[in-house]
Structures are given as structure tokens and as C-alpha cells.
Design a protein around this motif. Structure first.
Motif, PDB file in Angstrom:
ATOM      1  N   LEU A 252       0.852  -1.189   0.000  1.00  0.00           N
ATOM      2  CA  LEU A 252       0.000   0.000   0.000  1.00  0.00           C
ATOM      3  C   LEU A 252       0.882   1.231   0.000  1.00  0.00           C
ATOM      4  O   LEU A 252       1.858   1.323   0.762  1.00  0.00           O
ATOM      5  N   ILE A 253       0.558   2.196  -0.839  1.00  0.00           N
ATOM      6  CA  ILE A 253       1.282   3.457  -0.938  1.00  0.00           C
ATOM      7  C   ILE A 253       0.376   4.570  -0.442  1.00  0.00           C
ATOM      8  O   ILE A 253      -0.722   4.767  -0.972  1.00  0.00           O
ATOM      9  N   THR A 254       0.805   5.306   0.589  1.00  0.00           N
ATOM     10  CA  THR A 254       0.060   6.505   0.980  1.00  0.00           C
ATOM     11  C   THR A 254       0.565   7.682   0.147  1.00  0.00           C
ATOM     12  O   THR A 254       1.639   7.629  -0.442  1.00  0.00           O
ATOM     13  N   GLY A 255      -0.241   8.748   0.106  1.00  0.00           N
ATOM     14  CA  GLY A 255       0.153   9.894  -0.718  1.00  0.00           C
ATOM     15  C   GLY A 255       0.288   9.519  -2.179  1.00  0.00           C
ATOM     16  O   GLY A 255       1.111  10.088  -2.912  1.00  0.00           O
ATOM     17  N   ALA A 256      -0.517   8.580  -2.619  1.00  0.00           N
ATOM     18  CA  ALA A 256      -0.326   7.972  -3.933  1.00  0.00           C
ATOM     19  C   ALA A 256      -0.568   8.928  -5.097  1.00  0.00           C
ATOM     20  O   ALA A 256      -0.040   8.715  -6.195  1.00  0.00           O
ATOM     21  N   THR A 257      -1.379   9.968  -4.895  1.00  0.00           N
ATOM     22  CA  THR A 257      -1.669  10.890  -6.003  1.00  0.00           C
ATOM     23  C   THR A 257      -0.722  12.091  -6.018  1.00  0.00           C
ATOM     24  O   THR A 257      -0.857  12.962  -6.878  1.00  0.00           O
ATOM     25  N   GLY A 258       0.225  12.142  -5.097  1.00  0.00           N
ATOM     26  CA  GLY A 258       1.194  13.232  -5.076  1.00  0.00           C
ATOM     27  C   GLY A 258       2.297  13.022  -6.094  1.00  0.00           C
ATOM     28  O   GLY A 258       2.357  11.996  -6.789  1.00  0.00           O
ATOM     29  N   HIS A 259       3.201  14.006  -6.181  1.00  0.00           N
ATOM     30  CA  HIS A 259       4.289  13.935  -7.169  1.00  0.00           C
ATOM     31  C   HIS A 259       5.136  12.684  -6.972  1.00  0.00           C
ATOM     32  O   HIS A 259       5.358  11.914  -7.908  1.00  0.00           O
ATOM     33  N   LEU A 260       5.627  12.467  -5.750  1.00  0.00           N
ATOM     34  CA  LEU A 260       6.454  11.289  -5.482  1.00  0.00           C
ATOM     35  C   LEU A 260       5.617  10.018  -5.554  1.00  0.00           C
ATOM     36  O   LEU A 260       6.064   9.001  -6.107  1.00  0.00           O
ATOM     37  N   GLY A 261       4.407  10.056  -5.014  1.00  0.00           N
ATOM     38  CA  GLY A 261       3.566   8.875  -4.983  1.00  0.00           C
ATOM     39  C   GLY A 261       3.336   8.287  -6.358  1.00  0.00           C
ATOM     40  O   GLY A 261       3.386   7.059  -6.540  1.00  0.00           O
ATOM     41  N   ARG A 262       3.089   9.131  -7.334  1.00  0.00           N
ATOM     42  CA  ARG A 262       2.838   8.627  -8.689  1.00  0.00           C
ATOM     43  C   ARG A 262       4.086   7.967  -9.276  1.00  0.00           C
ATOM     44  O   ARG A 262       3.990   6.971 -10.001  1.00  0.00           O
ATOM     45  N   TYR A 263       5.243   8.530  -8.976  1.00  0.00           N
ATOM     46  CA  TYR A 263       6.479   7.882  -9.431  1.00  0.00           C
ATOM     47  C   TYR A 263       6.668   6.528  -8.743  1.00  0.00           C
ATOM     48  O   TYR A 263       7.114   5.556  -9.371  1.00  0.00           O
ATOM     49  N   VAL A 264       6.348   6.458  -7.446  1.00  0.00           N
ATOM     50  CA  VAL A 264       6.487   5.196  -6.731  1.00  0.00           C
ATOM     51  C   VAL A 264       5.554   4.143  -7.335  1.00  0.00           C
ATOM     52  O   VAL A 264       5.929   2.972  -7.486  1.00  0.00           O
ATOM     53  N   ILE A 265       4.347   4.547  -7.697  1.00  0.00           N
ATOM     54  CA  ILE A 265       3.420   3.615  -8.355  1.00  0.00           C
ATOM     55  C   ILE A 265       4.060   3.047  -9.624  1.00  0.00           C
ATOM     56  O   ILE A 265       4.047   1.835  -9.860  1.00  0.00           O
ATOM     57  N   GLN A 266       4.627   3.927 -10.446  1.00  0.00           N
ATOM     58  CA  GLN A 266       5.251   3.491 -11.701  1.00  0.00           C
ATOM     59  C   GLN A 266       6.379   2.496 -11.442  1.00  0.00           C
ATOM     60  O   GLN A 266       6.477   1.450 -12.100  1.00  0.00           O
ATOM     61  N   GLU A 267       7.238   2.834 -10.479  1.00  0.00           N
ATOM     62  CA  GLU A 267       8.409   1.993 -10.229  1.00  0.00           C
ATOM     63  C   GLU A 267       8.029   0.679  -9.554  1.00  0.00           C
ATOM     64  O   GLU A 267       8.574  -0.379  -9.882  1.00  0.00           O
ATOM     65  N   LEU A 268       7.086   0.716  -8.619  1.00  0.00           N
ATOM     66  CA  LEU A 268       6.662  -0.510  -7.956  1.00  0.00           C
ATOM     67  C   LEU A 268       5.965  -1.447  -8.937  1.00  0.00           C
ATOM     68  O   LEU A 268       6.101  -2.675  -8.849  1.00  0.00           O
ATOM     69  N   SER A 269       5.261  -0.862  -9.902  1.00  0.00           N
ATOM     70  CA  SER A 269       4.546  -1.672 -10.890  1.00  0.00           C
ATOM     71  C   SER A 269       5.491  -2.412 -11.826  1.00  0.00           C
ATOM     72  O   SER A 269       5.082  -3.363 -12.505  1.00  0.00           O
ATOM     73  N   LYS A 270       6.749  -1.996 -11.887  1.00  0.00           N
ATOM     74  CA  LYS A 270       7.753  -2.717 -12.667  1.00  0.00           C
ATOM     75  C   LYS A 270       8.240  -3.968 -11.932  1.00  0.00           C
ATOM     76  O   LYS A 270       8.820  -4.870 -12.540  1.00  0.00           O
ATOM     77  N   LEU A 271       7.996  -4.013 -10.619  1.00  0.00           N
ATOM     78  CA  LEU A 271       8.556  -5.082  -9.789  1.00  0.00           C
ATOM     79  C   LEU A 271       7.510  -6.051  -9.256  1.00  0.00           C
ATOM     80  O   LEU A 271       7.860  -7.112  -8.744  1.00  0.00           O
ATOM     81  N   THR A 272       6.236  -5.672  -9.344  1.00  0.00           N
ATOM     82  CA  THR A 272       5.156  -6.549  -8.890  1.00  0.00           C
ATOM     83  C   THR A 272       3.895  -6.241  -9.681  1.00  0.00           C
ATOM     84  O   THR A 272       3.792  -5.193 -10.320  1.00  0.00           O
ATOM     85  N   SER A 273       2.937  -7.136  -9.637  1.00  0.00           N
ATOM     86  CA  SER A 273       1.691  -6.967 -10.383  1.00  0.00           C
ATOM     87  C   SER A 273       0.860  -5.814  -9.829  1.00  0.00           C
ATOM     88  O   SER A 273       0.869  -5.538  -8.620  1.00  0.00           O
ATOM     89  N   THR A 274       0.126  -5.168 -10.719  1.00  0.00           N
ATOM     90  CA  THR A 274      -0.814  -4.127 -10.311  1.00  0.00           C
ATOM     91  C   THR A 274      -1.789  -4.647  -9.261  1.00  0.00           C
ATOM     92  O   THR A 274      -2.203  -3.914  -8.359  1.00  0.00           O
TER      93      THR A 274
END
Length: 286
Positions: free
Chosen positions: A4-26
């Protein structure tokens, strides 16, 4: 593993979503959001969206259920006690929900003598986590390089960087690079199995003369270095709502407290971070 990512819609959060999605399934990623309307695109992309309210531990407990690893990106506030309260409520919900691991996003300004207004919060974090009984890692970011890009037109107009840091250097990291390191720590247990602390920086720090020369080369406009006083800096940016807070951060930089450089990024990702010249060249458009 469920993340789970908090702050997911923020500047850093969106980048974390992109990078985490490269390492595990959506399907393994849940996004904690304060304002669901800001996450419509993420929901459409297949991510699970869950509400976050740092004042409501019951809600957060429900949001955290079934989660193994929480990537905690704190809210944007310059009120130390408010930030601490949010984190304490998060810890309460984490324990009730049975989350085992927290990856905590922090900041370089955590020294005991640091005058930055939020330094007390950053100093509290690792000690608090050490007594939490959880697996965790603290990932401290250097100053984000990203805000320099929209700041360049003002610097071109001023013809000078005005940061009140004297001859001291500052360390930087891009949000994208930070997110890549955060994602790697989250998915690899050996990066968070004994309370590790990491500091993410570029391979070198930059004093303001060095930074101004890079900016001059990238923009084609002369940008020098003519620092104002701390008071002048606070006065200039106070109408934007954070003049005093930013001045306190640059006070810390002027004391030599914001210049540390590490190899942590390369240790976590296997490659070097992007340097300042390449970052600005990639992102600046005249």
C-alpha cells in the motif's frame, strides 16, 4: 506480497506507483488516497483505491487490512506535531491491521542541531520506528531536484540563484530516482529486515556556483549566484505560504547540514542516479 502506498496521487507517490509496478503486479498494489477524485486515472488503470484519513484510525485500519508492506509518504505540512500525530495514528492502524513492514519516506534534515522547522519530525522517525516492533526502513531524500525546473524562469529573470547558503553545497535527488529506490527497498526483504536507514543523493553535491553554471549551460541564459539574507528570502516567498519554512531549511544548508552524499541509491538499484546536468537537460524546455 501486498503493498500500500500513501500519498499515492502526489508527485512522489505517482512515481512510486510506476516503479513498484515494474517489480510486482498491479493486483498487488493498493493506493491510499485522501481525495478519490484525484485517483480516477489510477482506478481506470486497474489499481485498487482505498481511502486514507490520518485522523481516522478505524478507516485506516480497514484500508491497511491484508497489506504486508506499507510505503508511507507523509502529508505535506510544516507543523511538526501534526505530522507526528499522523504518524502515530498510522502506527496504531498498522498494528491493528497486522501490517508487518513500513518503508518510511523521510528527509536529509534530521540532525539534532538542524534549524529546519520540520527537523524534529525527521529526527523522531527512526527512533520511533526502532521501538515499534515492526520491520522497517527509513529512506531519507536529499533535496528534490524537480522543483528547480519550474523555478528556472524566475532565476533567468533574476539572473541569479538567491539561496542564502553562502559557500555551502546541497545534495539533490530526482523524485523518479527516489521512487525507484523506494520500490526496490519495498520488494526486497533484505533491504528492510533490520531497521536500515538510507540517504538518497546524486553522486555529488553542488555549491551554488556549480549549480548556477549548470543552469547557465542548460538554459543558455546567464545565471549567477547572489545570495540574499535569510530574512530577505523569507520575505520574498512568504506570500506563497512557506517563506519562513524554506528559509529555515536554507539556514540548515548554510550550516553545512544538507550536503551529505552517499552511494545508497546505487546500492539499492544497481546503477548510478541521474546527475544534475542530465536531469535539467532532460526536463527543461525554454
Amino acid at each position: 506480497m501486498k503493498y500500500l502506498i500513501t500519498g499515492a496521487t502526489g508527485h512522489l507517490g505517482r512515481y512510486v506507483i510506476q516503479e513498484l509496478s515494474k517489480l510486482t503486479s498491479t493486483n498487488n498494489i493498493r493506493l491510499g488516497v485522501h481525495t478519490p477524485a484525484k485517483a480516477i486515472d489510477l482506478k481506470s488503470a486497474g489499481y485498487e483505491i482505498a481511502p486514507i484519513d490520518y485522523e481516522d484510525t478505524t478507516m485506516m485500519t480497514q484500508t491497511f487490512k491484508g497489506i504486508n508492506v506499507l510505503i508511507y509518504i507523509p502529508s505535506l505540512t510544516y507543523k511538526v506535531q501534526e505530522r507526528i500525530n499522523e504518524f502515530e495514528n498510522t502506527l496504531t492502524a498498522v498494528k491493528k491491521a497486522g501490517v508487518s513492514t513500513i518503508i518510511d519516506v523521510s528527509f536529509i534534515a534530521d540532525q539534532a542541531n538542524n534549524p529546519f522547522q520540520m527537523a524534529g519530525y525527521y529526527a523522531y522517525l527512526p527512533v520511533r520506528l526502532a521501538s515499534s516492533g515492526l520491520q522497517y526502513a527509513v529512506i531519507k531524500n536529499a533535496l528534490y531536484a524537480d522543483p528547480l525546473v519550474p523555478y528556472l524562469p524566475e532565476l533567468i529573470q533574476r539572473q541569479n540563484i538567491i539561496y542564502p547558503v553562502g559557500d555551502q553545497a546541497m545534495s539533490f535527488i530526482s523524485r523518479k530516482d527516489s521512487a525507484e529506490a523506494i520500490a526496490n527497498v519495498a520488494v526486497r526483504p533484505y533491504f528492510h529486515d533490520h531497521g536500515q536507514n538510507y540517504l538518497l543523493t546524486m553522486k555529488q553535491n553542488y555549491n551554488m556556483v556549480e549549480l548556477s553554471r549548470i543552469m547557465t549551460a542548460i538554459t543558455g541564459n546567464h545565471i549567477g549566484y547572489s545570495p540574499v539574507t535569510l530574512k530577505e528570502f523569507a520575505d520574498i516567498y512568504r506570500p506563497e505560504g512557506d517563506g519562513d519554512e524554506l528559509a529555515s531549511m536554507y539556514h540548515a544548508a548554510a550550516m553545512g547540514l544538507m550536503d551529505e552524499v552517499t552511494n545508497d541509491f546505487q546500492h539499492l538499484t544497481g546503477h548510478e542516479p541521474q546527475n544534475m546536468k542530465d536531469f535539467l537537460a532532460t526536463n527543461y524546455q525554454s
